[in-house]
Design a protein around this motif. Structure first.
Motif, mmCIF file in Angstrom:
data_model
loop_
_atom_site.group_PDB
_atom_site.id
_atom_site.type_symbol
_atom_site.label_atom_id
_atom_site.label_comp_id
_atom_site.label_asym_id
_atom_site.label_seq_id
_atom_site.Cartn_x
_atom_site.Cartn_y
_atom_site.Cartn_z
ATOM 1 N N ARG A 42 0.840 -1.206 0.000
ATOM 2 C CA ARG A 42 0.000 0.000 0.000
ATOM 3 C C ARG A 42 0.870 1.248 0.000
ATOM 4 N NH1 ARG A 42 -5.413 -0.983 3.605
ATOM 5 N NH2 ARG A 42 -5.725 -3.185 3.100
ATOM 6 N N ALA A 43 0.296 2.331 -0.491
ATOM 7 C CA ALA A 43 1.034 3.599 -0.520
ATOM 8 C C ALA A 43 0.036 4.744 -0.549
ATOM 9 C CB ALA A 43 1.940 3.675 -1.749
ATOM 10 N N PHE A 44 0.459 5.892 -0.007
ATOM 11 C CA PHE A 44 -0.294 7.138 -0.145
ATOM 12 C C PHE A 44 0.274 7.893 -1.343
ATOM 13 C CE2 PHE A 44 -0.960 6.042 4.296
ATOM 14 C CZ PHE A 44 -2.323 6.292 4.447
ATOM 15 N N LEU A 45 -0.586 8.220 -2.278
ATOM 16 C CA LEU A 45 -0.155 8.913 -3.488
ATOM 17 C C LEU A 45 -0.024 10.409 -3.241
ATOM 18 C CD1 LEU A 45 -2.386 7.179 -6.197
ATOM 19 C CD2 LEU A 45 -0.138 6.480 -5.327
ATOM 20 N N ASP A 46 0.725 11.075 -4.124
ATOM 21 C CA ASP A 46 0.762 12.531 -4.080
ATOM 22 C C ASP A 46 -0.655 13.072 -4.277
ATOM 23 O OD1 ASP A 46 3.511 12.551 -3.772
ATOM 24 O OD2 ASP A 46 3.898 12.719 -5.922
ATOM 25 N N PRO A 47 -1.015 14.139 -3.573
ATOM 26 C CA PRO A 47 -2.383 14.674 -3.711
ATOM 27 C C PRO A 47 -2.719 15.002 -5.163
ATOM 28 C CG PRO A 47 -1.265 15.683 -1.847
ATOM 29 C CD PRO A 47 -0.230 14.888 -2.572
ATOM 30 N N VAL A 48 -3.950 14.720 -5.528
ATOM 31 C CA VAL A 48 -4.423 14.929 -6.896
ATOM 32 C C VAL A 48 -5.130 16.272 -6.996
ATOM 33 C CG1 VAL A 48 -5.942 14.047 -8.719
ATOM 34 C CG2 VAL A 48 -4.684 12.447 -7.235
ATOM 35 N N THR A 49 -4.783 17.053 -8.000
ATOM 36 C CA THR A 49 -5.490 18.307 -8.282
ATOM 37 C C THR A 49 -6.743 18.006 -9.095
ATOM 38 O OG1 THR A 49 -3.520 19.692 -8.191
ATOM 39 C CG2 THR A 49 -5.372 20.520 -9.498
ATOM 40 N N LEU A 50 -7.887 18.453 -8.611
ATOM 41 C CA LEU A 50 -9.156 18.226 -9.295
ATOM 42 C C LEU A 50 -9.401 19.356 -10.285
ATOM 43 C CD1 LEU A 50 -11.193 17.114 -6.175
ATOM 44 C CD2 LEU A 50 -10.008 15.673 -7.843
ATOM 45 N N VAL A 51 -9.800 18.971 -11.499
ATOM 46 C CA VAL A 51 -9.905 19.922 -12.607
ATOM 47 C C VAL A 51 -11.329 19.915 -13.141
ATOM 48 C CG1 VAL A 51 -9.014 20.546 -14.881
ATOM 49 C CG2 VAL A 51 -7.497 19.486 -13.203
ATOM 50 N N PRO A 52 -11.931 21.078 -13.337
ATOM 51 C CA PRO A 52 -13.292 21.113 -13.891
ATOM 52 C C PRO A 52 -13.329 20.482 -15.281
ATOM 53 C CG PRO A 52 -12.319 23.315 -13.843
ATOM 54 C CD PRO A 52 -11.422 22.431 -13.049
ATOM 55 N N GLY A 53 -14.392 19.745 -15.534
ATOM 56 C CA GLY A 53 -14.526 19.082 -16.822
ATOM 57 C C GLY A 53 -13.911 17.702 -16.867
ATOM 58 N N THR A 54 -13.179 17.325 -15.829
ATOM 59 C CA THR A 54 -12.591 15.987 -15.754
ATOM 60 C C THR A 54 -13.416 15.142 -14.801
ATOM 61 O OG1 THR A 54 -10.369 16.857 -16.169
ATOM 62 C CG2 THR A 54 -10.523 14.662 -15.206
ATOM 63 N N THR A 55 -14.018 14.093 -15.316
ATOM 64 C CA THR A 55 -14.860 13.253 -14.475
ATOM 65 C C THR A 55 -14.098 12.061 -13.907
ATOM 66 O OG1 THR A 55 -15.612 12.035 -16.426
ATOM 67 C CG2 THR A 55 -16.957 13.907 -15.704
ATOM 68 N N GLU A 56 -13.087 11.589 -14.616
ATOM 69 C CA GLU A 56 -12.356 10.400 -14.188
ATOM 70 C C GLU A 56 -10.857 10.677 -14.231
ATOM 71 O OE1 GLU A 56 -13.200 5.822 -15.009
ATOM 72 O OE2 GLU A 56 -12.197 6.754 -16.726
ATOM 73 N N TYR A 57 -10.154 10.198 -13.202
ATOM 74 C CA TYR A 57 -8.718 10.421 -13.087
ATOM 75 C C TYR A 57 -7.987 9.073 -13.110
ATOM 76 C CZ TYR A 57 -10.138 15.072 -11.592
ATOM 77 O OH TYR A 57 -10.698 16.325 -11.530
ATOM 78 N N GLU A 58 -6.955 8.996 -13.946
ATOM 79 C CA GLU A 58 -6.106 7.811 -13.957
ATOM 80 C C GLU A 58 -4.987 8.018 -12.937
ATOM 81 O OE1 GLU A 58 -3.566 4.932 -17.012
ATOM 82 O OE2 GLU A 58 -4.498 6.783 -17.749
ATOM 83 N N LEU A 59 -4.787 7.044 -12.072
ATOM 84 C CA LEU A 59 -3.846 7.189 -10.973
ATOM 85 C C LEU A 59 -2.467 6.678 -11.366
ATOM 86 C CD1 LEU A 59 -6.150 5.905 -8.097
ATOM 87 C CD2 LEU A 59 -5.857 8.249 -8.934
ATOM 88 N N ASP A 60 -1.446 7.411 -10.964
ATOM 89 C CA ASP A 60 -0.073 6.973 -11.196
ATOM 90 C C ASP A 60 0.297 5.900 -10.183
ATOM 91 O OD1 ASP A 60 0.305 8.812 -13.279
ATOM 92 O OD2 ASP A 60 0.919 10.397 -11.881
ATOM 93 N N ALA A 61 0.957 4.861 -10.653
ATOM 94 C CA ALA A 61 1.421 3.808 -9.742
ATOM 95 C C ALA A 61 2.494 4.375 -8.822
ATOM 96 C CB ALA A 61 1.969 2.638 -10.541
ATOM 97 N N PRO A 62 2.576 3.888 -7.587
ATOM 98 C CA PRO A 62 3.511 4.465 -6.619
ATOM 99 C C PRO A 62 4.977 4.169 -6.925
ATOM 100 C CG PRO A 62 2.363 2.598 -5.662
ATOM 101 C CD PRO A 62 1.705 2.875 -6.974
ATOM 102 N N GLU A 63 5.278 3.100 -7.667
ATOM 103 C CA GLU A 63 6.647 2.738 -7.990
ATOM 104 C C GLU A 63 6.717 2.265 -9.426
ATOM 105 O OE1 GLU A 63 8.213 -0.124 -5.280
ATOM 106 O OE2 GLU A 63 7.706 1.039 -3.485
ATOM 107 N N ALA A 64 7.924 2.268 -9.986
ATOM 108 C CA ALA A 64 8.114 1.759 -11.341
ATOM 109 C C ALA A 64 7.728 0.288 -11.410
ATOM 110 C CB ALA A 64 9.568 1.938 -11.763
#
Length: 216
Positions: A42-64
């Motif tokens: 498990r990992a805590f990701l960097d905070p995500v900036t929410l953007v108007p007009g974006t309904t779905e966000y693809e998350l970056d994996a915590p490690e390569a």
């Protein structure tokens, strides 16, 4: 990070004659399944900036060479928000949920994951909210990884090996014995089920207090 070869000594004695590529593939496949089922990594990701007009966000994996397999927790500035399945959202919003919007993060009620590694807030925001969404995720190796997390070798190598051996002994090859596969699969499944509970609770345990030993 541990190489796939580091796990081979837990496998080769029980699958004599198996070629190295087959053994490494089985180890990797078992590690992916083990991490996906147990949610131990498990990992805590960097905070995500929410953007108007974006309904779905693809998350970056915590490690390569890893992939997000589940969102374990989500927080907005006002506090934690809970997950919802599609049927739950349809019950909560009978007239439709996918196009609902909100002007503040305080109005967001749930999050929905259409696929592992993707997240949608419901309602979605119509304003920008810098670094507003904090997430804890569970992750696993990708199918192309050549290295695995050290904890898998140091703590769970035998369990990963059981999963690998269950696969190897189902091969149509001289080194395989199909009669041995069910026992390895049972050991692997039992470990996954047990460790899934441990991963959800965490591994820090409160010590028994003795004369004057107080937590502060």
């Amino acid at each position: 990070m541990a190489s796939l070869a580091d796990f081979e000594r837990f496998v080769y004695p029980f699958a004599e004659g198996a070629p190295a590529p087959a053994v490494e593939d089985a180890i990797l496949d078992a590690a992916v399944e083990f991490c996906t089922r147990t949610r131990l990594l498990r990992a805590f990701l960097d905070p995500v900036t929410l953007v108007p007009g974006t309904t779905e966000y693809e998350l970056d994996a915590p490690e390569a060479d890893t992939q997000v397999v589940d969102v374990m927790g989500a927080w907005l500035p006002e506090g934690r928000i809970g997950p919802a399945t599609r049927p739950e959202l349809e019950e909560l919003y009978p007239d439709g949920w996918a196009w609902r919007t909100a002007g503040t993060t305080a109005e967001v009620q749930r999050f929905y994951c259409r696929l592992p590694g993707f997240i949608q807030l419901v309602p979605s925001l119509t304003v920008k909210a810098p670094r507003a969404l904090r997430l804890e995720v569970a992750y696993a190796p990708t199918r192309t990884a050549r290295e695995l997390a050290d904890v898998l070798l140091n703590r769970y190598a035998e369990h990963v090996a059981d999963g690998a051996l269950a696969r190897l002994h189902l091969h149509k090859a001289g080194y395989a014995d199909a009669g041995r596969a069910p026992a390895y699969r049972t050991e692997f499944d039992q470990a996954c089920n047990r460790l899934a509970d441990d991963g959800a609770r965490g591994f820090a345990k409160r010590r028994m207090r003795t004369g004057g030993d107080e937590f502060k």
